[in-house]
Design an enzyme around this catalytic site. Sequence first.
Site, PDB file in Angstrom:
ATOM      1  N   GLY A   1      58.438  40.740  13.434  1.00  0.00           N
ATOM      2  CA  GLY A   1      58.378  41.237  12.387  1.00  0.00           C
ATOM      3  C   GLY A   1      59.775  41.965  11.527  1.00  0.00           C
ATOM      4  O   GLY A   1      58.852  42.436  10.529  1.00  0.00           O
TER       5      GLY A   1
ATOM      6  N   LYS B   1      48.373  53.238  -1.951  1.00  0.00           N
ATOM      7  CA  LYS B   1      48.364  51.375  -2.159  1.00  0.00           C
ATOM      8  C   LYS B   1      47.168  50.946  -3.419  1.00  0.00           C
ATOM      9  O   LYS B   1      47.205  49.378  -4.007  1.00  0.00           O
ATOM     10  CB  LYS B   1      48.437  50.649  -0.972  1.00  0.00           C
ATOM     11  CG  LYS B   1      49.866  50.391  -0.273  1.00  0.00           C
ATOM     12  CD  LYS B   1      49.530  49.398   0.892  1.00  0.00           C
ATOM     13  CE  LYS B   1      50.769  49.722   1.184  1.00  0.00           C
ATOM     14  NZ  LYS B   1      50.799  48.630   2.285  1.00  0.00           N
TER      15      LYS B   1
ATOM     16  N   ASN C   1      52.104  46.501  -3.088  1.00  0.00           N
ATOM     17  CA  ASN C   1      52.923  47.586  -2.460  1.00  0.00           C
ATOM     18  C   ASN C   1      54.283  47.635  -2.906  1.00  0.00           C
ATOM     19  O   ASN C   1      55.466  48.439  -3.363  1.00  0.00           O
ATOM     20  CB  ASN C   1      53.126  47.202  -1.089  1.00  0.00           C
ATOM     21  CG  ASN C   1      53.754  46.101  -1.113  1.00  0.00           C
ATOM     22  OD1 ASN C   1      53.706  45.004  -1.636  1.00  0.00           O
ATOM     23  ND2 ASN C   1      54.036  46.134   0.164  1.00  0.00           N
TER      24      ASN C   1
ATOM     25  N   GLY D   1      43.149  44.408   9.694  1.00  0.00           N
ATOM     26  CA  GLY D   1      44.393  45.244   8.516  1.00  0.00           C
ATOM     27  C   GLY D   1      44.710  45.064   7.239  1.00  0.00           C
ATOM     28  O   GLY D   1      44.150  43.529   7.033  1.00  0.00           O
ATOM     29  N   GLY D   2      45.157  45.889   7.096  1.00  0.00           N
ATOM     30  CA  GLY D   2      46.460  46.148   5.952  1.00  0.00           C
ATOM     31  C   GLY D   2      46.907  44.684   5.633  1.00  0.00           C
ATOM     32  O   GLY D   2      47.365  43.999   4.627  1.00  0.00           O
TER      33      GLY D   2
ATOM     34  N   ASN E   1      38.972  40.210  15.762  1.00  0.00           N
ATOM     35  CA  ASN E   1      39.310  41.075  14.780  1.00  0.00           C
ATOM     36  C   ASN E   1      37.943  42.095  16.113  1.00  0.00           C
ATOM     37  O   ASN E   1      37.346  42.044  16.499  1.00  0.00           O
ATOM     38  CB  ASN E   1      38.806  41.500  13.276  1.00  0.00           C
ATOM     39  CG  ASN E   1      39.965  42.830  14.060  1.00  0.00           C
ATOM     40  OD1 ASN E   1      41.037  43.021  13.215  1.00  0.00           O
ATOM     41  ND2 ASN E   1      38.768  44.243  12.965  1.00  0.00           N
ATOM     42  N   ARG E   2      38.698  43.223  16.326  1.00  0.00           N
ATOM     43  CA  ARG E   2      38.135  43.859  17.399  1.00  0.00           C
ATOM     44  C   ARG E   2      36.542  44.590  16.537  1.00  0.00           C
ATOM     45  O   ARG E   2      35.354  44.702  17.101  1.00  0.00           O
ATOM     46  CB  ARG E   2      38.800  45.550  17.651  1.00  0.00           C
ATOM     47  CG  ARG E   2      38.229  45.682  18.799  1.00  0.00           C
ATOM     48  CD  ARG E   2      39.415  47.611  19.487  1.00  0.00           C
ATOM     49  NE  ARG E   2      39.421  47.931  17.875  1.00  0.00           N
ATOM     50  CZ  ARG E   2      40.662  48.880  17.725  1.00  0.00           C
ATOM     51  NH1 ARG E   2      40.948  49.127  18.696  1.00  0.00           N
ATOM     52  NH2 ARG E   2      41.009  49.930  16.946  1.00  0.00           N
TER      53      ARG E   2
ATOM     54  N   ASP F   1      54.052  42.465   1.136  1.00  0.00           N
ATOM     55  CA  ASP F   1      53.853  42.618   2.802  1.00  0.00           C
ATOM     56  C   ASP F   1      53.639  40.609   2.423  1.00  0.00           C
ATOM     57  O   ASP F   1      54.441  39.953   3.751  1.00  0.00           O
ATOM     58  CB  ASP F   1      52.718  42.790   3.086  1.00  0.00           C
ATOM     59  CG  ASP F   1      52.917  43.995   2.956  1.00  0.00           C
ATOM     60  OD1 ASP F   1      54.593  44.959   2.938  1.00  0.00           O
ATOM     61  OD2 ASP F   1      51.800  45.513   3.353  1.00  0.00           O
TER      62      ASP F   1
HETATM   63  P1  NDP Z   1      45.349  48.860  10.247  1.00  0.00           P
HETATM   64  O1  NDP Z   1      45.335  50.374   9.980  1.00  0.00           O
HETATM   65  O2  NDP Z   1      45.274  48.670   8.581  1.00  0.00           O
HETATM   66  O3  NDP Z   1      45.304  48.043  10.705  1.00  0.00           O
HETATM   67  C1  NDP Z   1      45.376  47.524  12.111  1.00  0.00           C
HETATM   68  C2  NDP Z   1      44.649  46.832  12.681  1.00  0.00           C
HETATM   69  O4  NDP Z   1      45.071  46.608  13.648  1.00  0.00           O
HETATM   70  C3  NDP Z   1      43.169  45.961  12.939  1.00  0.00           C
HETATM   71  O5  NDP Z   1      42.789  45.385  13.259  1.00  0.00           O
HETATM   72  C4  NDP Z   1      42.870  47.223  13.664  1.00  0.00           C
HETATM   73  O6  NDP Z   1      41.421  46.626  14.417  1.00  0.00           O
HETATM   74  C5  NDP Z   1      43.933  46.729  14.981  1.00  0.00           C
HETATM   75  N1  NDP Z   1      44.346  47.182  16.315  1.00  0.00           N
HETATM   76  C6  NDP Z   1      44.869  48.748  16.403  1.00  0.00           C
HETATM   77  N2  NDP Z   1      44.875  48.833  17.620  1.00  0.00           N
HETATM   78  C7  NDP Z   1      43.798  48.034  18.320  1.00  0.00           C
HETATM   79  C8  NDP Z   1      43.805  47.708  19.803  1.00  0.00           C
HETATM   80  N3  NDP Z   1      43.790  48.661  20.476  1.00  0.00           N
HETATM   81  N4  NDP Z   1      42.866  46.826  19.884  1.00  0.00           N
HETATM   82  C9  NDP Z   1      42.520  45.379  19.321  1.00  0.00           C
HETATM   83  N5  NDP Z   1      43.269  46.268  17.602  1.00  0.00           N
HETATM   84  C10 NDP Z   1      43.711  47.003  17.369  1.00  0.00           C
HETATM   85  O7  NDP Z   1      47.695  48.715   9.987  1.00  0.00           O
HETATM   86  P2  NDP Z   1      48.470  47.226   8.906  1.00  0.00           P
HETATM   87  O8  NDP Z   1      47.271  46.485   9.132  1.00  0.00           O
HETATM   88  O9  NDP Z   1      48.944  48.039   7.963  1.00  0.00           O
HETATM   89  O10 NDP Z   1      49.761  47.814  10.217  1.00  0.00           O
HETATM   90  C11 NDP Z   1      49.592  47.000  11.321  1.00  0.00           C
HETATM   91  C12 NDP Z   1      51.113  47.106  12.315  1.00  0.00           C
HETATM   92  O11 NDP Z   1      51.757  46.072  10.896  1.00  0.00           O
HETATM   93  C13 NDP Z   1      51.639  47.926  11.883  1.00  0.00           C
HETATM   94  O12 NDP Z   1      51.980  48.200  12.952  1.00  0.00           O
HETATM   95  C14 NDP Z   1      52.357  48.447  11.318  1.00  0.00           C
HETATM   96  O13 NDP Z   1      53.705  48.859  11.487  1.00  0.00           O
HETATM   97  C15 NDP Z   1      52.719  46.297  11.308  1.00  0.00           C
HETATM   98  N6  NDP Z   1      53.045  46.233   9.567  1.00  0.00           N
HETATM   99  C16 NDP Z   1      54.445  45.262   9.487  1.00  0.00           C
HETATM  100  C17 NDP Z   1      54.899  44.776   8.129  1.00  0.00           C
HETATM  101  C18 NDP Z   1      56.170  44.036   8.501  1.00  0.00           C
HETATM  102  O14 NDP Z   1      56.562  43.609   7.694  1.00  0.00           O
HETATM  103  N7  NDP Z   1      56.764  44.000   9.947  1.00  0.00           N
HETATM  104  C19 NDP Z   1      54.398  45.040   7.014  1.00  0.00           C
HETATM  105  C20 NDP Z   1      53.353  45.490   7.328  1.00  0.00           C
HETATM  106  C21 NDP Z   1      52.760  46.461   8.384  1.00  0.00           C
HETATM  107  P3  NDP Z   1      40.017  47.385  14.205  1.00  0.00           P
HETATM  108  O15 NDP Z   1      40.267  46.677  12.842  1.00  0.00           O
HETATM  109  O16 NDP Z   1      39.624  46.482  15.452  1.00  0.00           O
HETATM  110  O17 NDP Z   1      39.931  48.868  14.173  1.00  0.00           O
END
Ligand code: NDP
Length: 270
Positions: free
Chosen positions: A235, A59, A80, A120-121, A142-143, A95
């Site tokens: 979603g 990306k 993307n 995240g992304g 955010n965590r 997205d």
């Molecule tokens: P990333 O890995 O980039 O980010 C994940 C985020 O979730 C981070 O902010 C992370 O926090 C947080 N997180 C994960 N587990 C925990 C937890 N147990 N407690 C607290 N915070 C948590 O992932 P993406 O942003 O790329 O994707 C996130 C979700 O979005 C995925 O499930 C993906 O499938 C979905 N998605 C859906 C789309 C749609 O069109 N519906 C499009 C793109 C993604 P930290 O920074 O603290 O690690």
Amino acid sequence: MSQGAAGNPTVAMIEAAFAHHGLHWRYVNMEITPADLGAAVRGAKAMGFRGFNCSLPHKVAVIEHLDGLGESASVMGAVNCVVRRDDKLIGENTDGKGFLKSLETVTDPRGKSVVLFGAGGASRAIAVELGLAGVRKITVVNRSEARGSELVELLRTKLNLDAELVIWTGDHAVPEGSDIVINGTSIGLYDGDARLAVDTATLTPDMVVADVIFSPPRTRLLRDAGSRGCKTLDGLGMLVNQGIVGVQFWTGIEPDAEVMRKALEKALGL
Ligand code: NDP
């Protein structure tokens, strides 16, 4: 140009749109190694591709191989979806656009106050698109401090937005006056019982509650929010809408959303 196995739900969704609208187009899944990325992009251009999607890990790396960027892709620094325009390959990010298209079916984001869980992304794409659409304020919950403050900094400096970071510890109480609450984390993916640490008693009927999780679409957060009287957005709608935006970019037509959603649900086994 996405990595992954054949039978990808996105392929099913996009090809269903092409078939429904009688377009003799193909959307194919190809696995490209990071070392081959530049050659693959030049190849796609040489072969007259109208565009392609790219997923992790390409990306950001794909940007140096493109001729330009759309506004939100440029702000967030991630692409993307690539679109051929006047023989130039332009990077977009669909997205956040998909999320916005879903949101606009229930509310106008302008002037709204947003609470966004995650940095995240997906959260980054959503936050930038909401900022460009004119929301008043975004609170990122955010965590990890590092990713959270990076996103807040980006929103402040590149979009001049009122943005703040709250480090997520325990059940987050959504402040009164918040209009839109979003789970942008991966919590709930393939686990309908997974619980987002949010004080659901603070969710009120005037709020829109949205989730990026597409499987299962009725996440625990959305069930809780629905029972509190909130409007909810799943979603799956975001995923369908980012597909719609891609098809619009490539073909110029407005594809049938219902056809695409059904194909996606079938491919995901929903
Ligand atoms: P990333 O890995 O980039 O980010 C994940 C985020 O979730 C981070 O902010 C992370 O926090 C947080 N997180 C994960 N587990 C925990 C937890 N147990 N407690 C607290 N915070 C948590 O992932 P993406 O942003 O790329 O994707 C996130 C979700 O979005 C995925 O499930 C993906 O499938 C979905 N998605 C859906 C789309 C749609 O069109 N519906 C499009 C793109 C993604 P930290 O920074 O603290 O690690």
